[in-house]
Design a protein around this motif. Structure first.
Motif, short mmCIF file in Angstrom:
data_model
loop_
_atom_site.label_atom_id
_atom_site.label_comp_id
_atom_site.label_asym_id
_atom_site.label_seq_id
_atom_site.Cartn_x
_atom_site.Cartn_y
_atom_site.Cartn_z
N ASN A 91 35.86 45.65 47.85
CA ASN A 91 36.57 44.37 47.29
C ASN A 91 36.26 43.89 45.80
N ILE A 92 35.05 43.75 45.16
CA ILE A 92 34.42 43.41 43.65
C ILE A 92 35.31 43.58 42.58
N GLY A 93 35.15 45.13 43.34
CA GLY A 93 36.25 46.37 42.25
C GLY A 93 38.17 45.86 42.25
N VAL A 94 38.64 45.18 43.85
CA VAL A 94 39.55 44.44 43.08
C VAL A 94 39.64 43.61 41.85
N GLY A 95 38.22 42.83 42.22
CA GLY A 95 38.44 41.87 41.59
C GLY A 95 38.77 41.87 39.92
N PHE A 96 38.06 43.27 39.98
CA PHE A 96 38.79 43.70 38.13
C PHE A 96 39.77 44.55 37.41
N LEU A 97 40.25 44.72 39.02
CA LEU A 97 41.64 45.42 38.84
C LEU A 97 42.95 44.19 38.51
N THR A 126 37.78 37.82 44.46
CA THR A 126 37.48 37.99 43.96
C THR A 126 38.91 38.15 43.52
N ALA A 127 39.97 38.17 43.92
CA ALA A 127 41.23 38.75 43.25
C ALA A 127 41.61 37.37 43.21
N GLY A 128 41.16 36.12 43.46
CA GLY A 128 41.64 34.79 42.87
C GLY A 128 40.91 34.45 41.40
N VAL A 129 39.36 34.77 41.32
CA VAL A 129 38.69 35.01 40.43
C VAL A 129 38.73 35.55 39.10
N GLY A 130 38.90 37.13 39.96
CA GLY A 130 39.09 38.20 38.49
C GLY A 130 40.08 37.89 37.68
N GLY A 131 40.87 37.32 38.59
CA GLY A 131 42.13 37.28 38.45
C GLY A 131 42.30 36.85 36.62
#
Length: 153
Positions: A54-60, A94-99
């Motif tokens: 899930n942390i990796g999802v943020g970087f993706l 993570t998806a929101g902030v990582g985006g």
């Protein structure tokens, strides 16, 4: 009299390349799901654990827009483990902030780059991307402390 709202006139101002971008990536996710490739994605959850993935999802999400990334996670229905509710909160975070780590990682970034060509650019965004990375790391630490340590939520 009352002001008449016309949503179609607002939509007409959206750049066609922006609309095609979102249509293309959502169609690609649908194709990957249809062909069964998202099963490889769910295998990552079993191999590395939901928190890491899930942390990796943020970087993706910073490289590929967060809308199709989240769509892929939802369609794949991965095993989030014992703390499923907490892990779904993490992947949403993570998806929101990582985006926002890279300018084209969010719908807002793509839309603004289309509207403010030459003003809001990839390089102007990257100048301050380190602040978003710091916020990303702090937000994960707060999630961990709140949901895993204190069990609040």
């Amino acid at each position: 009299g009352p002001t008449k709202l016309n949503a179609f006139s607002w939509i007409a101002h959206i750049e066609n390349d922006t609309l095609l971008f979102f249509f293309g990536i959502l169609a690609a996710v649908g194709g990957l799901h249809f062909l069964g490739f998202l099963e490889y994605f769910t295998a990552l959850y079993d191999k590395f654990g939901p928190t890491s993935v899930n942390i990796g999802v943020g970087f993706l999400s910073s490289v590929v827009d967060n809308v199709p990334v989240m769509s892929a996670v939802l369609k794949a229905e991965p095993n989030m483990g014992a703390f499923a509710k907490e892990q779904w909160m993490l992947v949403t975070l993570t998806a929101g902030v990582g985006g926002s780590l890279i300018s084209f990682g969010s719908a807002a970034g793509v839309g603004v780059m289309g509207k403010l060509q030459g003003i809001y650019t990839f390089s102007s965004h990257m100048k301050y991307a380190w602040t978003i990375l710091v916020g990303y790391i702090i937000s994960i630490a707060v999630w961990y402390f709140q949901f895993i340590v204190l069990h609040i939520g």
